[in-house]
Design a protein around this motif. Structure first.
Motif, PDB file in Angstrom:
ATOM      1  N   UNK A  37       0.794  -5.345   9.535  1.00 23.47           N
ATOM      2  CA  UNK A  37       1.367  -4.523   8.254  1.00 23.47           C
ATOM      3  C   UNK A  37       1.526  -5.123   6.937  1.00 23.47           C
ATOM      4  N   UNK A  38       2.439  -6.258   7.235  1.00 19.43           N
ATOM      5  CA  UNK A  38       2.814  -6.919   5.807  1.00 19.43           C
ATOM      6  C   UNK A  38       1.771  -7.387   5.085  1.00 19.43           C
ATOM      7  N   UNK A  39       0.903  -8.037   5.907  1.00 20.57           N
ATOM      8  CA  UNK A  39      -0.315  -9.017   5.350  1.00 20.57           C
ATOM      9  C   UNK A  39      -1.224  -7.926   4.641  1.00 20.57           C
ATOM     10  N   UNK A  40      -1.478  -6.821   5.430  1.00 15.68           N
ATOM     11  CA  UNK A  40      -2.396  -5.688   4.643  1.00 15.68           C
ATOM     12  C   UNK A  40      -1.873  -5.167   3.616  1.00 15.68           C
ATOM     13  N   UNK A  41      -0.651  -4.942   3.444  1.00 14.90           N
ATOM     14  CA  UNK A  41       0.015  -4.378   2.274  1.00 14.90           C
ATOM     15  C   UNK A  41      -0.153  -5.489   1.186  1.00 14.90           C
ATOM     16  N   UNK A  42      -0.216  -6.755   1.569  1.00 16.44           N
ATOM     17  CA  UNK A  42      -0.281  -7.665   0.403  1.00 16.44           C
ATOM     18  C   UNK A  42      -1.895  -7.646   0.368  1.00 16.44           C
ATOM     19  N   UNK A  43      -2.740  -7.799   1.128  1.00 17.41           N
ATOM     20  CA  UNK A  43      -4.050  -7.630   0.713  1.00 17.41           C
ATOM     21  C   UNK A  43      -4.693  -6.491  -0.240  1.00 17.41           C
ATOM     22  N   UNK A  44      -4.061  -5.422  -0.005  1.00 19.78           N
ATOM     23  CA  UNK A  44      -4.211  -4.077  -0.598  1.00 19.78           C
ATOM     24  C   UNK A  44      -3.679  -4.466  -2.312  1.00 19.78           C
ATOM     25  N   UNK A  45      -2.408  -5.003  -2.448  1.00 19.78           N
ATOM     26  CA  UNK A  45      -1.767  -5.245  -3.652  1.00 19.78           C
ATOM     27  C   UNK A  45      -2.856  -6.420  -4.313  1.00 19.78           C
ATOM     28  N   UNK A  46      -3.433  -7.479  -3.562  1.00 15.07           N
ATOM     29  CA  UNK A  46      -4.405  -8.222  -4.238  1.00 15.07           C
ATOM     30  C   UNK A  46      -5.852  -7.627  -4.781  1.00 15.07           C
ATOM     31  N   UNK A  47      -6.175  -6.714  -4.047  1.00 16.90           N
ATOM     32  CA  UNK A  47      -7.455  -6.235  -3.966  1.00 16.90           C
ATOM     33  C   UNK A  47      -7.419  -5.102  -5.083  1.00 16.90           C
ATOM     34  N   UNK A  48      -6.346  -4.682  -5.442  1.00 17.74           N
ATOM     35  CA  UNK A  48      -6.418  -3.683  -6.470  1.00 17.74           C
ATOM     36  C   UNK A  48      -5.856  -4.223  -7.542  1.00 17.74           C
ATOM     37  N   UNK A  49      -4.698  -5.024  -7.711  1.00 15.13           N
ATOM     38  CA  UNK A  49      -3.966  -5.755  -8.777  1.00 15.13           C
ATOM     39  C   UNK A  49      -4.657  -7.045  -9.177  1.00 15.13           C
ATOM     40  N   UNK A  50      -5.363  -7.684  -8.485  1.00 15.48           N
ATOM     41  CA  UNK A  50      -5.884  -9.218  -8.433  1.00 15.48           C
ATOM     42  C   UNK A  50      -4.723 -10.183  -8.577  1.00 15.48           C
ATOM     43  N   UNK A  51      -3.511  -9.894  -8.090  1.00 15.86           N
ATOM     44  CA  UNK A  51      -2.399 -10.786  -8.088  1.00 15.86           C
ATOM     45  C   UNK A  51      -1.267 -10.523  -7.086  1.00 15.86           C
ATOM     46  N   UNK A  52      -0.369 -11.073  -6.735  1.00 16.82           N
ATOM     47  CA  UNK A  52       0.680 -10.942  -5.625  1.00 16.82           C
ATOM     48  C   UNK A  52       1.887 -10.961  -6.572  1.00 16.82           C
ATOM     49  N   UNK A  53       2.806 -10.095  -6.907  1.00 18.42           N
ATOM     50  CA  UNK A  53       3.960  -9.871  -7.287  1.00 18.42           C
ATOM     51  C   UNK A  53       4.912 -11.037  -6.905  1.00 18.42           C
ATOM     52  N   UNK A  54       5.035 -11.049  -5.559  1.00 21.72           N
ATOM     53  CA  UNK A  54       5.828 -11.869  -4.841  1.00 21.72           C
ATOM     54  C   UNK A  54       5.672 -13.429  -4.843  1.00 21.72           C
ATOM     55  N   UNK A  55       4.224 -13.610  -5.184  1.00 22.25           N
ATOM     56  CA  UNK A  55       3.899 -15.006  -5.553  1.00 22.25           C
ATOM     57  C   UNK A  55       4.288 -15.459  -6.809  1.00 22.25           C
ATOM     58  N   UNK A  56       4.081 -14.719  -7.710  1.00 21.97           N
ATOM     59  CA  UNK A  56       4.296 -14.956  -9.146  1.00 21.97           C
ATOM     60  C   UNK A  56       6.018 -15.185  -9.114  1.00 21.97           C
ATOM     61  N   UNK A  57       6.512 -14.187  -8.584  1.00 15.06           N
ATOM     62  CA  UNK A  57       8.248 -14.196  -8.694  1.00 15.06           C
ATOM     63  C   UNK A  57       8.766 -15.613  -8.065  1.00 15.06           C
TER      64      UNK A  57
END
Length: 578
Positions: free
Chosen positions: A61-81
DNA sequence: GCCGTTTTCGGCCCGACTGTTTTCAGTCG
């Protein structure tokens, strides 16, 4: 967003998390997920955003949530933070051999070092030797490692499978001649036939009394440029071309277990060992051991798998992509083999940009065991490759037809053409195609079109109904040129609709379509033509590389067009024309 | 974070080599 980008992002996130002190298992979970996504045949972003059920080991589930974020916004908030918390050059430190997470943190926190340059200066000044677990010798090694790292930065990090195979075979031949060597075989990703290989793993069975002499002989071979580590069971060297090669010596009774272990993949091995743990067994490179530490398997690979209730499986399948469940249920597919290939439907002669004559190519293909070939010169628009004009093509066809009599009964010779797919998706020499026995359509120019235009271009060529097979679909050249932007899924659907085949071009720098594409073709029911694209008689042997990729894509003989007999191929073509 | 015919909580593969150590941590594959 493609799988590679997502996999790379997760890998970066794992590194960043590790440096910022995240628990080890969470870090590992991102790496596992990254590799799983990289090897996933379909677009994981599409799969996840369309709400389809995803069953992929390591992606929860956690990975799926992040894949969705990447696919829709093009980035990962968590990584940038997290990246904000880290000095820029710190990640580079961990790329140095001998520097891992602990040391990177150590030099950062204790000495304020955040770049490779700063680390080198500190080491040269002797400013690290008083740190815990540091000393003069380690400083020296570090300076050497940084020098080598800078030099390597310009050299390739991974080598094409073909080059690695040649090197490995030569090394194995050399090792087999050493006194005391009972068996020698290469393992690693090369044995799994990955398209590129990072280093070589050579495995030897020998009596322990011979080990030191073997290691001495290995590390003093003329091919060796540098010795990285040398012990009684393992010696790592860098070869003159820059490729790393590791030699392992194990007792004969452990050879199978070691071969299994060092063949990997890592994910496959972890999954295997997890099964073993549940059975109260332990699997290591020395064998399978029961609770009392008694060896119950190890001499050969098959018994190692059998000991934990699995069928032996081909190395090309060992990527933890579902093969273990199949092996558990004795349900492994039968993979295509080189010997299954009856024809080769893409090759050139001196008439366009080949090096061998028509007769030479046909005779060499016959000697190699092929029952039919298609001679496919370049079409007119590809002037750089001496593409044939209308007149030359007609004369060429005539010569081919004449040769048929000479080879009658021994070889079926198809008069073909590799028609250039022009920028708008029209086929070069379209008016000439009807008289041919076999037509490939390939893109050779304007490879940098945007994804939508390129997809439209290729789909239009396919839908013309004039090509039998799409040649080297992505146009990539490993280490030289990226794959064109292309929606493979749309292309495959067009191929499916029109009953057209897709090529698996076996030229070692192409290997195009790539394994994921070949896997998708298989799943969609698009036939794959494993072709050499030979430009000389020698290159007809390229088929062995294509076979490796086909097997990695789980292709059986039934998924491959070129396993058909000449008669069946003719029938297939006639059926799709009607 | 992932996973489950022992577990929805408590695990998470295993061993070699190196440098710095008197028994081991870190790195690597």
């Amino acid at each position: 967003m493609d799988n590679e980008t997502i996999a790379r992002t997760f890998m970066e996130l794992a590194d960043v998390l590790e440096l910022t002190g995240e628990v080890q298992f969470k870090v590992r979970a991102f790496r596992t997920a990254s590799r799983a996504i990289e090897g996933f045949a379909e677009s994981i972003a599409d799969k996840v955003t369309s709400g389809g059920k995803l069953k992929l080991a390591g992606v929860g589930d956690g990975m799926i949530r992040r894949i969705k974020e990447l696919a829709t916004t093009g980035k990962l908030e968590e990584l940038d933070e997290r990246k904000k918390q880290l000095p820029g050059g710190l990640m580079d430190l961990m790329n140095l051999p001998g520097i891992g997470i602990k040391t990177a943190q150590q030099v950062w926190k204790e000495r304020g070092i955040t770049s490779v340059d700063e680390l080198e200066t500190a080491a040269k000044q002797g400013a690290l030797r008083d740190l815990p677990r540091f000393g003069e010798k380690r400083e020296e090694k570090l300076i050497a490692a940084i020098t080598a790292w800078r030099k390597r930065a310009s050299a390739p990090k991974r080598w094409p499978m073909a080059e690695a195979l040649e090197t490995a075979e030569a090394l194995c031949a050399r090792v087999r001649a050493m006194p005391g060597v009972l068996e020698c075989q290469f393992a690693g990703s090369l044995r799994r036939r990955r398209e590129t290989v990072g280093d070589l793993d050579i495995l030897v069975a020998a009596e322990a009394s011979h080990a030191i002499a073997i290691m001495d002989a290995w590390s003093t071979m003329p091919e060796v440029a540098e010795i990285l580590a040398k012990g009684e069971t393992k010696t790592s060297v860098v070869l003159k071309g820059g490729m790393q090669a590791d030699l392992r010596v194990v007792p004969r009774e452990s050879f199978g277990a070691a071969l299994q272990y060092f063949t990997g993949s890592k994910e496959h091995n972890v999954a295997m060992r997890t099964i073993a743990v549940k059975l109260k067994l332990k699997v290591s490179e020395y064998g399978v051991f029961d609770a009392k530490d008694k060896s119950i398997a190890g001499v050969d690979e098959a018994e190692v798998y059998q000991a934990i209730g699995l069928q032996w499986m081909p190395p090309e399948m060992r990527e933890n992509r579902g093969e273990i469940d199949l092996a558990k249920n004795d349900a492994l597919p039968k993979l295509v083999e080189l010997g299954d290939l009856k024809g080769d439907l893409h090759m050139h002669t001196v008439e366009s940009d080949g090096k061998s004559t028509l007769e030479e190519m046909i005779e060499a293909a016959r000697m190699a065991g092929r029952k039919y070939v298609a001679i496919t010169e370049h079409s007119q628009s590809l002037a750089i490759a001496k593409g044939v004009t209308k007149e030359r093509l007609r004369a060429h066809i005539q010569r081919i037809r004449e040769l048929r009599e000479k080879f009658d009964g021994k070889m079926t010779i198809l008069a073909g053409l590799e028609s250039d797919i022009l920028a708008d998706g029209a086929l070069d020499m379209a008016d000439e195609l009807k008289q041919l026995d076999w037509v490939i359509g390939s893109v050779h120019s304007k490879l940098d079109m945007d994804r939508e235009s390129m997809t439209k271009r290729v789909v239009r060529a396919i839908e013309s109904g004039m090509i039998d097979c799409l040649g080297h679909a992505t146009g990539r050249m490993l280490g030289h040129r990226e794959a064109s932007a292309l929606d493979i899924e749309q292309v495959l659907h067009a191929l499916k609709r029109t009953g057209t085949a897709i090529e698996l071009n076996s030229s070692p720098l192409r290997l195009d379509i790539h394994e994921n594409g070949a896997r998708m073709a298989r799943d969609l029911g698009v036939l794959v033509a494993i072709n050499s694209d030979a430009h000389s008689t020698r290159e007809l042997s390229f088929l062995k590389y294509g076979i490796g990729i086909a097997r990695r894509a789980w292709l059986g003989p039934e998924h491959v067009l070129t396993t058909k007999s000449a008669k069946a191929l003719t029938e297939w073509r006639a059926a799709r024309a009607s």
